[in-house]
Design a protein around this motif. Structure first.
Motif, PDB file in Angstrom:
ATOM      1  N   MET A 112      -9.235  -3.627   0.213  1.00  0.00           N
ATOM      2  CA  MET A 112      -8.733  -4.952  -0.180  1.00  0.00           C
ATOM      3  C   MET A 112      -9.837  -5.955  -0.495  1.00  0.00           C
ATOM      4  O   MET A 112      -9.582  -6.934  -1.215  1.00  0.00           O
ATOM      5  CB  MET A 112      -7.844  -5.533   0.929  1.00  0.00           C
ATOM      6  CG  MET A 112      -6.609  -4.710   1.269  1.00  0.00           C
ATOM      7  SD  MET A 112      -5.505  -4.391  -0.139  1.00  0.00           S
ATOM      8  CE  MET A 112      -4.830  -6.035  -0.421  1.00  0.00           C
ATOM      9  N   GLY A 198       0.475 -14.657  -0.605  1.00  0.00           N
ATOM     10  CA  GLY A 198       0.131 -13.342  -1.158  1.00  0.00           C
ATOM     11  C   GLY A 198      -0.958 -12.625  -0.390  1.00  0.00           C
ATOM     12  O   GLY A 198      -1.813 -11.951  -0.970  1.00  0.00           O
ATOM     13  N   VAL A 199      -0.939 -12.773   0.937  1.00  0.00           N
ATOM     14  CA  VAL A 199      -1.985 -12.168   1.780  1.00  0.00           C
ATOM     15  C   VAL A 199      -1.374 -10.995   2.559  1.00  0.00           C
ATOM     16  O   VAL A 199      -0.318 -11.131   3.177  1.00  0.00           O
ATOM     17  CB  VAL A 199      -2.553 -13.222   2.756  1.00  0.00           C
ATOM     18  CG1 VAL A 199      -3.456 -12.569   3.792  1.00  0.00           C
ATOM     19  CG2 VAL A 199      -3.319 -14.298   1.974  1.00  0.00           C
ATOM     20  N   LEU A 200      -2.050  -9.850   2.537  1.00  0.00           N
ATOM     21  CA  LEU A 200      -1.586  -8.672   3.270  1.00  0.00           C
ATOM     22  C   LEU A 200      -1.769  -8.874   4.778  1.00  0.00           C
ATOM     23  O   LEU A 200      -2.852  -9.246   5.232  1.00  0.00           O
ATOM     24  CB  LEU A 200      -2.383  -7.435   2.830  1.00  0.00           C
ATOM     25  CG  LEU A 200      -1.915  -6.090   3.383  1.00  0.00           C
ATOM     26  CD1 LEU A 200      -0.698  -5.583   2.605  1.00  0.00           C
ATOM     27  CD2 LEU A 200      -3.035  -5.057   3.327  1.00  0.00           C
ATOM     28  N   ASP A 226       9.190  -6.866   2.030  1.00  0.00           N
ATOM     29  CA  ASP A 226       8.431  -7.268   0.840  1.00  0.00           C
ATOM     30  C   ASP A 226       7.190  -6.406   0.595  1.00  0.00           C
ATOM     31  O   ASP A 226       6.479  -6.629  -0.386  1.00  0.00           O
ATOM     32  CB  ASP A 226       8.013  -8.735   0.990  1.00  0.00           C
ATOM     33  CG  ASP A 226       9.212  -9.642   1.246  1.00  0.00           C
ATOM     34  OD1 ASP A 226       9.965  -9.883   0.288  1.00  0.00           O
ATOM     35  OD2 ASP A 226       9.415 -10.056   2.400  1.00  0.00           O
ATOM     36  N   GLY A 227       6.924  -5.472   1.505  1.00  0.00           N
ATOM     37  CA  GLY A 227       5.729  -4.639   1.326  1.00  0.00           C
ATOM     38  C   GLY A 227       4.452  -5.429   1.486  1.00  0.00           C
ATOM     39  O   GLY A 227       3.482  -5.239   0.748  1.00  0.00           O
ATOM     40  N   ILE A 228       4.418  -6.335   2.477  1.00  0.00           N
ATOM     41  CA  ILE A 228       3.195  -7.123   2.683  1.00  0.00           C
ATOM     42  C   ILE A 228       2.529  -6.804   4.024  1.00  0.00           C
ATOM     43  O   ILE A 228       1.578  -7.479   4.425  1.00  0.00           O
ATOM     44  CB  ILE A 228       3.462  -8.648   2.598  1.00  0.00           C
ATOM     45  CG1 ILE A 228       4.368  -9.128   3.745  1.00  0.00           C
ATOM     46  CG2 ILE A 228       4.077  -9.021   1.256  1.00  0.00           C
ATOM     47  CD1 ILE A 228       4.414 -10.644   3.885  1.00  0.00           C
ATOM     48  N   PRO A 251       2.237  -0.203   2.298  1.00  0.00           N
ATOM     49  CA  PRO A 251       2.626  -0.036   0.899  1.00  0.00           C
ATOM     50  C   PRO A 251       1.796   1.054   0.206  1.00  0.00           C
ATOM     51  O   PRO A 251       0.571   1.088   0.327  1.00  0.00           O
ATOM     52  CB  PRO A 251       2.381  -1.411   0.277  1.00  0.00           C
ATOM     53  CG  PRO A 251       1.808  -2.283   1.336  1.00  0.00           C
ATOM     54  CD  PRO A 251       1.881  -1.587   2.635  1.00  0.00           C
ATOM     55  N   VAL A 254      -1.712   0.661  -1.544  1.00  0.00           N
ATOM     56  CA  VAL A 254      -2.842   0.415  -0.649  1.00  0.00           C
ATOM     57  C   VAL A 254      -3.197   1.691   0.112  1.00  0.00           C
ATOM     58  O   VAL A 254      -4.366   2.076   0.222  1.00  0.00           O
ATOM     59  CB  VAL A 254      -2.535  -0.745   0.321  1.00  0.00           C
ATOM     60  CG1 VAL A 254      -3.741  -1.025   1.214  1.00  0.00           C
ATOM     61  CG2 VAL A 254      -2.144  -2.003  -0.461  1.00  0.00           C
TER      62      VAL A 254
END
Lengths: 397, 397
Positions: A112, A198-200, A226-228, A251, A254
Motif C-alpha cells: 500500500m 478512502g483509507v484501508l 465495502d472491502g476496506i 480485498p 490487495v
C-alpha cells in the motif's frame, strides 16, 4: 568499505522488546517484559502424534516447495473458521497464509505504501507493526487511544490534515500494549471515517480468541461490506508462536499483491507446519484447546491483578483486562516511567517502558507494560511485590 | 474503494515460474519447469526420528518465540561448517538464519537500497531475486553473462556510468538459469571492480554443494578480505525446500540491519525446523547425505543430456552442467523461444522461457530452461523426445 545503509533502515533501531528478550538470559531476572504465550498452551502430545503421521504418510508434500498463498486445504479451513465463528469474509475477500501475523502487517504496508506515505496508528501501538511500517519507508502518525478505542474526532482531524495516508493500523481487541478493547460504537464511527477518506483499515487481531471475561465485540471485518478492511490473526497465541503461522483476509486486489510480495520474501511459509496446523484444526478440538488456554490466562491475569491490588500503591493505576496477554500500568502525575523501569530492572524485574510503543519514539510515557502469560505463579507473586515496593518508595501511597 | 497499490508492487508481476508451478496441477503434463529438489533427497526417516525427540525433550523451546538472528547453536554450526569446508567468514562477518535463501536476498536489498537505487545482475538471472529487488523499489540492470561468468568489461562500463548502484547480485556457481560456473580468474577480476566502485557483492550459492563433476571453484566470500561480499546459501537443496531455512554470512553492519529488517518481517524463522536442522547437522552425516544427492543429480543430468543428444536436432545448443539443477537450451539463429515454449506446453511439456529471467522483462530471449532434478526418469525420456521432435519440426536439423 563504507556501508551505505538505506535511509529507512538507517533510522530503524532494534525493537526494545526483542532486545530486552535477549538480555533475559540472566535466570535471576523475573520477566514481565515478553509477549510470549504460556508454554502450557502448546498441545505438545497432539502435535507430536500428527507430526509423526505427516512424516510417515505425507513427507514429500511436507518437505517440498509449495505455493505462496498457503497450503490450499489449510487456507480453506482458516477461511471457513473465520466465516463461521466471526462472520468474516465476503465474496470480494481472499485469504493468505503468512509467516506469523507480523509478515501480513509488513506485506500489506509494502503493497500500500510508497516511501514517505503515512500509516495512522493508535498511540501507543505494537512496536513490531510500527517498525514494519518504518522498515518500508512509511511514516507512522499516532492518534490517541482512549478507553473506548482510537479517538474518532482526532482521527478525522488527522486524516483531513495529513497527505498520503494509506493505512489505518488498529488492534481493536485487547490492544497491545494498552489492553483496551474498543467499543462497537467506536468501531462503527472509525469505519465510517476510514471509508470517507478512502483509507484501508488493517485490523490486527492476534488476541481476539483469548477472552476470559466479558462479551465479544464484533470485529471490523465482520461488518466490512465495502472491502476496506484487511483482517489479520495468527496461531501464535493458540497453538505455537515458534512455528510462525499467521494469516490475513482482505480485498482480493490487495491480497494478490501481498502474495507477489511474499513470493520474493520467503516463497511460502513452512509447509510442514501448515499441514500440521491443518491436521490439528480438522482432527483435534481447537475450540476446546482455546477454552483451556483462556482458563490459564484467566488464572494468570487474576493472580497478577490480585497481587497488584495487594502491593501497588493507590497512586499507580492499571487496566483490568478481559483477555489477551498484557496489563498497562500508569504512574502518577504524568511522571516519565523511564527511571522506574530502570530501577525495576536493577531489582531484577523486567517490564517494558511505554516509550517503546510510542508512534513518536522521542515522546515521553508515564506508563509501562506487564505480561502475565509467561511468568510462573511464584514469579508473579514475587515480581509484583518488588514493583509495588519500588512504586511506594518513589511515589508514596 | 479504489486500491492504490504502491508503485513498486503495482509494476511487479507474479513470477512466471511460480505461476507455471501452479498450473501443473494437470497430472498429464511433464514438467521440466520447476526448480524443485528431488524428493529422493529428503532424509525423511532421520528427520522423523529427530522430530520425535524434539517433541519429547525440547518442546517448549521448539514451539516458543525465539531470537531473530537464529537459534544460537544452529548459527554456530553453520558458521563453523562454512569456515571449515569453504574458508568462508572473517572476524568482521556475522551469520543470520533466514526463512529460505530468498529472504536473505530480499533483506539485503531492503537494507542497502532506497527506492530508485540500482542492483546490477547477471543477465539472465534468478527471477526470485530480480523480483525481490523490484519489490523494494530498486531497479535491476543486467550485464551479459558469458561462459566465463559476468562480463568484466561490460560490468565496469555499467558501474562507471550508472548512478546509485548499491549491490552486484551474482550466482557464480551453477548459475540459475544459465548453468554457468564462473572461473576463478573472472571472480578475481569482478571482485576488484566491485571493490573499486564500492559496491557490495551478493553471492548467492544455493547449488554450490551439488557438484557432480569437475572441480570446485573458490567462492567470492572465501577471498573477501575487504568485507565487500554478502554470502548466502540454504538447506533447500540438501535437506528440504519446504521447511524454508536459509542463511547469510557477511559484514556485521549489514547483517545487523538485516536482523532489524527480519524482526519486522517474520520475527524469526520457524524454530522447530532450525533445531531439527541443527540436530541433523550434528547427529547425522550431512556430508554423506549430500554425496548421495550428488549421485542422484549426476544420474538425472546424465540421463537428460543423453536424451538431448539423442533427440534434439544439432541446431539447438545446450549447456552440459557439472552440478546444480538446470540445463539451458538455445534455439538457432536468435529466434525467440516464446512460440516453441508455447507449443511444447500444448504438447504437455512445460519448460520456462528465457524471458522470465531477463533483467529487462520486455527483452526477447532465444533460450529456455530445463530442470532435471524433479521429473522421473520416464518423464525425462518421454519429455525430451517431445521437445526434440518439436524442435526438428520447427527448425529442421
Amino acid at each position: 568499505m563504507e556501508y551505505k545503509i538505506s535511509d529507512k533502515l538507517a533510522a530503524l533501531k532494534p525493537s526494545a522488546i526483542r532486545e530486552i528478550f535477549k538480555s533475559l538470559s540472566d535466570p535471576t531476572i523475573i520477566s514481565f517484559a515478553a509477549g510470549n504465550p504460556s508454554p502450557l498452551s502448546f498441545p505438545v502430545a497432539d502435535l507430536a502424534d500428527l507430526s509423526a503421521d505427516i512424516f510417515a504418510n505425507s513427507s514429500t508434500a511436507a518437505l517440498q516447495y509449495s505455493v505462496t498463498e498457503g497450503y490450499p486445504p489449510f487456507r480453506e479451513a482458516i477461511r471457513a473458521r473465520m466465516k463461521e465463528k466471526f462472520g468474516i469474509g465476503r465474496d470480494f475477500d481472499e485469504t493468505i497464509v503468512t509467516t506469523g501475523g507480523n509478515q501480513a502487517i509488513e506485506l500489506c504496508c509494502k503493497v500500500m505504501c510508497n516511501e514517505g506515505d503515512v500509516v495512522v496508528c493508535e498511540n501507543p501501538s505494537f512496536i513490531g507493526a510500527l517498525n514494519a511500517f518504518r522498515s518500508n519507508g512509511a511514516k507512522t502518525v499516532g492518534v490517541p487511544l482512549t478507553s473506548e478505542g482510537i479517538d474518532p474526532e482526532k482521527l478525522e482531524e488527522t486524516l483531513a490534515n495529513t497527505p498520503n495516508v494509506k493505512m489505518l493500523y488498529l488492534i481493536p481487541t485487547f490492544q497491545n500494549p494498552a489492553g483496551v478493547t474498543s467499543t462497537l460504537e467506536n468501531r462503527k464511527a472509525v469505519y465510517e471515517i476510514a471509508k470517507k477518506y478512502g483509507v484501508l483499515i488493517f485490523e490486527d487481531n492476534p488476541y481476539g480468541e483469548l477472552r476470559f471475561a466479558g462479551e465479544d465485540v464484533p470485529t471490523y471485518k465482520s461488518f466490512d461490506e465495502d472491502g476496506i478492511v484487511m483482517y489479520c490473526s495468527s496461531f501464535s497465541k493458540i497453538l505455537s508462536a515458534g512455528m510462525r503461522i499467521g494469516y490475513a483476509c482482505g480485498p482480493q486486489p490487495v491480497i494478490q499483491k501481498m502474495v507477489v510480495a511474499k513470493q520474493v520474501e520467503d516463497v511460502h511459509t513452512n509447509i510442514f507446519f501448515q499441514m500440521l496446523c491443518y491436521r490439528y484444526m480438522t482432527e483435534r478440538d481447537l475450540d476446546a484447546h482455546i477454552e483451556a488456554i483462556r482458563g490459564i490466562y484467566r488464572d494468570k491475569a487474576g493472580r497478577m491483578l490480585a497481587r497488584l491490588d495487594e502491593f501497588m500503591p493507590k497512586c499507580v493505576s492499571y487496566t483490568r483486562p478481559e483477555g489477551g496477554l498484557f496489563l498497562w500500568c500508569t504512574l502518577p502525575g504524568g511522571v516519565s516511567s523511564a527511571d522506574y523501569v530502570k530501577e525495576a530492572l536493577a531489582r531484577k524485574v523486567a517490564v517494558v517502558p511505554g516509550t517503546a510503543f510510542n508512534c513518536d519514539p522521542a515522546a515521553p510515557s508515564d506508563s509501562f507494560r506487564l505480561n502475565y502469560s509467561t511468568p510462573s505463579d511464584e514469579d508473579i507473586d514475587r515480581g509484583v511485590k518488588i514493583l509495588g515496593d519500588l512504586a511506594r518508595e518513589m511515589f508514596g501511597d
